[in-house]
Every structure is written in C-alpha cells, then in structure tokens.
Write a protein that holds these residues in place. Structure first.
Motif, PDB file in Angstrom:
ATOM      1  N   GLY A   1     117.089  58.117  76.181  1.00 26.21           N
ATOM      2  CA  GLY A   1     118.460  57.994  76.642  1.00 26.21           C
ATOM      3  C   GLY A   1     118.718  56.835  77.571  1.00 26.21           C
ATOM      4  O   GLY A   1     119.861  56.627  78.009  1.00 26.21           O
ATOM      5  N   PHE A   2     117.699  56.035  77.883  1.00 28.97           N
ATOM      6  CA  PHE A   2     117.908  54.889  78.763  1.00 28.97           C
ATOM      7  C   PHE A   2     118.836  53.865  78.106  1.00 28.97           C
ATOM      8  O   PHE A   2     118.701  53.559  76.924  1.00 28.97           O
ATOM      9  CB  PHE A   2     116.583  54.218  79.115  1.00 28.97           C
ATOM     10  N   GLN A   3     119.751  53.348  78.898  1.00 29.87           N
ATOM     11  CA  GLN A   3     120.675  52.312  78.444  1.00 29.87           C
ATOM     12  C   GLN A   3     120.274  50.928  78.941  1.00 29.87           C
ATOM     13  O   GLN A   3     120.908  49.931  78.605  1.00 29.87           O
ATOM     14  CB  GLN A   3     122.085  52.630  78.940  1.00 29.87           C
ATOM     15  N   ALA A   4     119.239  50.865  79.765  1.00 26.60           N
ATOM     16  CA  ALA A   4     118.781  49.605  80.348  1.00 26.60           C
ATOM     17  C   ALA A   4     117.273  49.650  80.508  1.00 26.60           C
ATOM     18  O   ALA A   4     116.718  50.678  80.907  1.00 26.60           O
ATOM     19  CB  ALA A   4     119.454  49.365  81.701  1.00 26.60           C
ATOM     20  N   VAL A   5     116.591  48.537  80.221  1.00 27.27           N
ATOM     21  CA  VAL A   5     115.146  48.461  80.382  1.00 27.27           C
ATOM     22  C   VAL A   5     114.763  47.105  80.956  1.00 27.27           C
ATOM     23  O   VAL A   5     115.357  46.078  80.623  1.00 27.27           O
ATOM     24  CB  VAL A   5     114.384  48.683  79.051  1.00 27.27           C
ATOM     25  N   ARG A   6     113.782  47.121  81.827  1.00 27.66           N
ATOM     26  CA  ARG A   6     113.152  45.880  82.295  1.00 27.66           C
ATOM     27  C   ARG A   6     112.048  45.547  81.319  1.00 27.66           C
ATOM     28  O   ARG A   6     111.200  46.398  81.024  1.00 27.66           O
ATOM     29  CB  ARG A   6     112.573  46.078  83.695  1.00 27.66           C
ATOM     30  N   ILE A   7     112.048  44.329  80.781  1.00 24.91           N
ATOM     31  CA  ILE A   7     111.049  43.965  79.777  1.00 24.91           C
ATOM     32  C   ILE A   7     110.078  42.941  80.362  1.00 24.91           C
ATOM     33  O   ILE A   7     110.469  41.920  80.903  1.00 24.91           O
ATOM     34  CB  ILE A   7     111.704  43.449  78.484  1.00 24.91           C
ATOM     35  N   GLN A   8     108.788  43.258  80.252  1.00 22.73           N
ATOM     36  CA  GLN A   8     107.708  42.387  80.702  1.00 22.73           C
ATOM     37  C   GLN A   8     106.696  42.307  79.575  1.00 22.73           C
ATOM     38  O   GLN A   8     106.374  43.329  78.951  1.00 22.73           O
ATOM     39  CB  GLN A   8     107.036  42.941  81.951  1.00 22.73           C
ATOM     40  N   SER A   9     106.184  41.118  79.325  1.00 30.21           N
ATOM     41  CA  SER A   9     105.306  40.922  78.179  1.00 30.21           C
ATOM     42  C   SER A   9     104.069  40.136  78.573  1.00 30.21           C
ATOM     43  O   SER A   9     104.096  39.306  79.492  1.00 30.21           O
ATOM     44  CB  SER A   9     106.049  40.169  77.074  1.00 30.21           C
ATOM     45  N   GLY A  10     102.980  40.405  77.847  1.00 25.12           N
ATOM     46  CA  GLY A  10     101.819  39.551  77.969  1.00 25.12           C
ATOM     47  C   GLY A  10     102.134  38.137  77.508  1.00 25.12           C
ATOM     48  O   GLY A  10     103.091  37.911  76.759  1.00 25.12           O
ATOM     49  N   VAL A  11     101.359  37.175  77.965  1.00 26.14           N
ATOM     50  CA  VAL A  11     101.546  35.762  77.607  1.00 26.14           C
ATOM     51  C   VAL A  11     100.303  35.299  76.860  1.00 26.14           C
ATOM     52  O   VAL A  11      99.186  35.442  77.373  1.00 26.14           O
ATOM     53  CB  VAL A  11     101.767  34.889  78.861  1.00 26.14           C
ATOM     54  N   PRO A  12     100.467  34.759  75.654  1.00 27.75           N
ATOM     55  CA  PRO A  12      99.298  34.292  74.903  1.00 27.75           C
ATOM     56  C   PRO A  12      98.461  33.318  75.723  1.00 27.75           C
ATOM     57  O   PRO A  12      98.982  32.395  76.355  1.00 27.75           O
ATOM     58  CB  PRO A  12      99.927  33.601  73.683  1.00 27.75           C
ATOM     59  N   GLY A  13      97.156  33.544  75.719  1.00 30.45           N
ATOM     60  CA  GLY A  13      96.247  32.672  76.452  1.00 30.45           C
ATOM     61  C   GLY A  13      95.934  33.138  77.856  1.00 30.45           C
ATOM     62  O   GLY A  13      95.004  32.618  78.485  1.00 30.45           O
ATOM     63  N   LEU A  14      96.699  34.092  78.374  1.00 24.14           N
ATOM     64  CA  LEU A  14      96.424  34.647  79.697  1.00 24.14           C
ATOM     65  C   LEU A  14      95.877  36.060  79.545  1.00 24.14           C
ATOM     66  O   LEU A  14      96.098  36.735  78.542  1.00 24.14           O
ATOM     67  CB  LEU A  14      97.694  34.668  80.544  1.00 24.14           C
ATOM     68  N   GLY A  15      95.179  36.510  80.550  1.00 21.76           N
ATOM     69  CA  GLY A  15      94.635  37.858  80.526  1.00 21.76           C
ATOM     70  C   GLY A  15      95.628  38.854  81.095  1.00 21.76           C
ATOM     71  O   GLY A  15      96.824  38.805  80.810  1.00 21.76           O
ATOM     72  N   GLN A  16      95.125  39.761  81.928  1.00 26.89           N
ATOM     73  CA  GLN A  16      95.976  40.774  82.549  1.00 26.89           C
ATOM     74  C   GLN A  16      97.033  40.124  83.425  1.00 26.89           C
ATOM     75  O   GLN A  16      96.744  39.237  84.220  1.00 26.89           O
ATOM     76  CB  GLN A  16      95.128  41.723  83.392  1.00 26.89           C
ATOM     77  N   ILE A  17      98.277  40.562  83.264  1.00 24.97           N
ATOM     78  CA  ILE A  17      99.395  40.078  84.068  1.00 24.97           C
ATOM     79  C   ILE A  17      99.991  41.261  84.798  1.00 24.97           C
ATOM     80  O   ILE A  17     100.206  42.327  84.210  1.00 24.97           O
ATOM     81  CB  ILE A  17     100.471  39.404  83.188  1.00 24.97           C
ATOM     82  N   TYR A  18     100.266  41.077  86.072  1.00 22.20           N
ATOM     83  CA  TYR A  18     100.827  42.156  86.884  1.00 22.20           C
ATOM     84  C   TYR A  18     102.070  42.751  86.213  1.00 22.20           C
ATOM     85  O   TYR A  18     102.966  42.037  85.782  1.00 22.20           O
ATOM     86  CB  TYR A  18     101.207  41.630  88.261  1.00 22.20           C
ATOM     87  N   GLY A  19     102.097  44.068  86.119  1.00 23.36           N
ATOM     88  CA  GLY A  19     103.258  44.761  85.576  1.00 23.36           C
ATOM     89  C   GLY A  19     103.271  44.890  84.076  1.00 23.36           C
ATOM     90  O   GLY A  19     104.234  45.416  83.517  1.00 23.36           O
ATOM     91  N   VAL A  20     102.233  44.418  83.384  1.00 28.79           N
ATOM     92  CA  VAL A  20     102.200  44.463  81.921  1.00 28.79           C
ATOM     93  C   VAL A  20     101.058  45.365  81.470  1.00 28.79           C
ATOM     94  O   VAL A  20      99.879  45.088  81.724  1.00 28.79           O
ATOM     95  CB  VAL A  20     102.036  43.067  81.314  1.00 28.79           C
ATOM     96  N   HIS A  21     101.415  46.459  80.799  1.00 23.29           N
ATOM     97  CA  HIS A  21     100.440  47.394  80.259  1.00 23.29           C
ATOM     98  C   HIS A  21     101.007  47.983  78.980  1.00 23.29           C
ATOM     99  O   HIS A  21     102.222  48.120  78.830  1.00 23.29           O
ATOM    100  CB  HIS A  21     100.149  48.535  81.239  1.00 23.29           C
ATOM    101  N   ASP A  22     100.139  48.344  78.063  1.00 23.70           N
ATOM    102  CA  ASP A  22     100.577  49.049  76.861  1.00 23.70           C
ATOM    103  C   ASP A  22     100.670  50.540  77.155  1.00 23.70           C
ATOM    104  O   ASP A  22      99.968  51.067  78.025  1.00 23.70           O
ATOM    105  CB  ASP A  22      99.594  48.816  75.715  1.00 23.70           C
ATOM    106  N   ALA A  23     101.539  51.213  76.421  1.00 22.96           N
ATOM    107  CA  ALA A  23     101.664  52.660  76.570  1.00 22.96           C
ATOM    108  C   ALA A  23     100.370  53.337  76.143  1.00 22.96           C
ATOM    109  O   ALA A  23      99.672  52.885  75.232  1.00 22.96           O
ATOM    110  CB  ALA A  23     102.836  53.176  75.750  1.00 22.96           C
TER     111      ALA A  23
END
Length: 428
Positions: free
Chosen positions: A142-164
């Motif tokens: 039911g969420f109408q808004a989401v913050r989207i954060q994505s991994g960046v090709p070539g970089l490893g772990q990025i703060y705030g980015v995890h898979d479900a």
C-alpha cells in the motif's frame, strides 16, 4: 507536582536504544528517545551525569522553561549529543502532559491537521531487478512513495543498499556489531568508564562518484518504466557529492520527476545548494544530521531546500522540532522527518504526533522496527494504505517493557566508513 525520578535505560533489542523515563511525584511516567547511533553512551553520560541531577524536584509541566534551561544554561549549546539528551527529556515531559490530560499528544499540539501521514518506505537492491522486486513488495503493502537506492556496477557494498531476504522480508541494519580484536580492555558497556586497549573498528566501503552519477539516472528510468508516473520516488545522496556533481545529478533526474533528492552535499556548507538550485528544479531535502533551528537558518530564508529532514530525537525533541517547522512554514518549506530504525519507537511516535498536528507536513520516512525491537517497545501507531497515524492512546502511545529490555545488553556498533578507491576518507 514535580519530577521525582529520571531513569536512563540502555537496551539493544536488535540495535542500541537510549530511553529516558521521567516519573512524577504523582507516579505518572513519560518516555523520551535519546538514541544517537554509534555514540549512544555519550548521550547516556550527558544525561546521567549532567542533566538528571539538575531536574529532580522541578515542575514537570514547565516544558518550555525546562527546554530553555537545558539548551541555554550549559553555555555549550547545540551539537548532536546535547540535543539528543534535551530531546529525550522533552519527549518524556510531553508524554506526561498528554497522559495527565488523557489525550493523545497530537491533541495538545493543536489537534489533527489531516487524517494520516503520507509515508515512504526504503527499497533497495544490488541490481535494478532486485530493486524493482523490493519496490513491488512495498507497493503491494500500500505504499505510495518509496526511497530507491541501488548498487553501482564496479563497486562493492554501498551504505543503505541490500537485497530483500528470502520471502521478501527486508532487514536493514547499517550499524555493524563489532568486537574487540586486540588489546587488554573489555568492550565498553553502559557502566564502563573506558574501553582503552580495545580495537573496535567500523567496516569500510569503497566509493566512486563518477560511476554513481552515470548509473543512477538509468535506475530511475528503469523504475519509472516498470511502475509508471504516479509512484513517488525519493533518493538519498548521503552527502557524497561535491556541489557541481550534485547539480549534475539533480539535473539528470528531472525527467523522472523525483519527489526529492536528499543530502546531495555535506550539510555544513549550506551556500553550495545555491549552485544546485541554479541548475535544477529537482526538490531538495536535507537535515537528518542537523539538531537545531540555527542549522537551518540560511537554508530556510534563502529557500534552498524544500523539506526538513530532522527528527524529534536529534533536534531537541518535540519543542525543538516544532520551532524548526514553524520557521519553515513562513517560507513554504515542508517536513520530511527522519524515521530510520535507529530512532526508537518512542522517537518515531514523537515525529508522528507532531506531523499530524502541523500544517506544513510533507512526508514521513517509515522503516518498520524489527519484531525484537517491538517486543520491548509496545506501540499504538498504525499503518494502512500508505499512511501512518500515531493512534489514540494517551501520550505518545508507546510503552517500554523494562523487564524485556533488561534481557538485551548494549553492544558496540558503528556505521561504516566510506573511502575512495585510493583510500581517501570520503563523506557518506
């Protein structure tokens, strides 16, 4: 009527929280959140050693006077440790006032200005497909808004980015639990005076802004193609960009109609946002690391932002955050209160009561706490159809199960460090 006792509770049901309980001479209690992620024990010491002894015997109904006393009297004003401690006391006093009135707190703040609070979730994924899966899960809720954060090709772990996790459950805990790796001293606990000799280092991540700037517009394009124009999309830059880089990103995201771009540059130099404004009409949000109205003065008077990102926990409580929003209202700037899981359910409830009452509400960040956390903090706020409501229980509507809390001892945990590829420490 007087403050009879103030207890400072440190508990770690999944993560560390600092909770103040104020008890009056009549036996009425109120809770306040003083959690400062990675620096919790500094707030505990400030409260126990410097605040609590000065408040015993004072009239608990004098909320404004006590706030000014705690803010002005020490001479050393502002700063995250001081203002988190002030916030904890302030929330607890408001909680008591509303409980004595037999009303939910928002009614003491002027009553409801709306039926509910538009809320955004955190969706992330190491790939665009994983991100879309996470978004779909929130849309289905039911969420109408989401913050989207994505991994960046070539970089490893990025703060705030995890898979479900399997089953679609999304666990978010960026503060890593650490242990002493060398030395003779034990890890610091709530009663410890020193951790000398203990080597406790946060994790480190690698960052490259150019790769991020190339990749993020493609992420927004893919999400818009998948979910259409109606879903509100937000993004957090986490202070990683220089001014011209932030301007470039804000401009490149315009075709995808972002709800906001958050923390595109470090918060200390406010004038740099003039450059971003000159190049883009992408709405800007900033302030989760700010802790007083004075941090916002230039941003508000020059209309350099569109949303205030502070939380009651880190901005001097309900009294401090209400000051900021009254000032912002004059300039047409709205709220986007910080609502991560390192704000306890007590702090989250404070955000919700204030957000429901003020006229210039914008949106509320919502990261649901874990089941473990909610076994210690019993809440009355509710979520439905993309909206939050603080509930109708008297006061803040949160109760602390102290027996359950005692079963979760403090554990040192730190947010990660960000470095460029050459090892330079970078903003994150």
């Amino acid at each position: 009527m007087a403050i009879d006792r103030i207890d400072v509770n440190v508990t770690s049901p999944g993560r560390n929280f600092v909770t103040v309980k104020v008890t009056t001479s009549e036996g009425v209690t109120g809770l306040g959140d003083g959690t400062l992620n990675g620096r919790e024990l500094a707030v505990v010491s400030y409260l126990r050693d410097h605040v609590v002894p000065t408040l015993i015997g004072r009239d608990e109904s004098q909320i404004e006077s006590i706030w000014q006393y705690l803010y002005r009297s020490p001479y050393w004003r502002r700063g995250p440790v001081t203002m988190a401690a002030v916030a904890a006391i302030d929330m607890a006093l408001w909680d008591i006032a509303a409980k004595k009135a037999g009303e939910p707190l928002y009614k003491l703040l002027g009553g409801a200005s709306r039926t509910g609070l538009l809320t955004y979730a955190h969706a992330s994924g190491t790939t665009i497909d994983a991100l879309n899966d996470a978004i779909r899960g929130y849309v289905d809720q039911g969420f109408q808004a989401v913050r989207i954060q994505s991994g960046v090709p070539g970089l490893g772990q990025i703060y705030g980015v995890h898979d479900a996790a399997p089953g679609g459950k999304y666990e978010y805990e960026p503060a890593g639990r650490v242990e002493a790796r060398s030395g003779t001293g034990p890890a610091a606990g709530p009663e410890a005076g020193s951790a000398a000799g203990a080597a406790m280092r946060p994790s480190e991540e690698t960052w490259e802004t150019a790769a991020y700037l190339r990749h993020l517009p493609t992420v927004f394009a893919a999400v818009r193609e998948e979910f259409g124009p109606a879903l509100h999309l937000l993004h957090d830059g986490h202070h990683r960009m220089r001014p011209i880089e932030a301007a470039k990103l804000a401009k490149s995201l315009e075709p995808y109609d972002p709800f906001w771009l958050e923390d595109c540059t470090p918060g200390e130099d406010q004038a740099v946002l003039r450059l971003v404004r000159q190049h883009s009409v992408t709405p800007l949000a900033i302030g989760e690391v700010f802790n007083s109205i004075h941090d916002y003065q230039q941003l508000i008077t020059e209309r350099l932002i569109d949303y205030v990102r502070s939380s009651a926990t880190h901005a001097g409580g309900i009294t401090g955050l209400r000051q900021i929003m009254a000032f912002a209202a004059v300039y047409g700037i709205r709220s986007g209160f910080h609502g991560p899981t390192d704000v306890s359910p007590v702090g989250m409830a404070a955000n919700l009561h204030l957000g429901l009452a003020i006229h210039n509400f914008g949106i509320q960040e919502y990261m649901p706490h874990s089941e473990t956390t909610l076994s210690v903090f019993r809440t009355s706020y509710r979520f439905a159809d993309g909206m939050l409501h603080p509930g109708e229980a008297p006061g803040l509507g949160v109760e602390l199960d102290e027996e359950a809390a005692a079963g979760y001892e403090y554990q040192p945990a730190y947010l990660p460090v960000n470095r460029l590829r050459d090892g330079t420490v970078h903003d994150w």
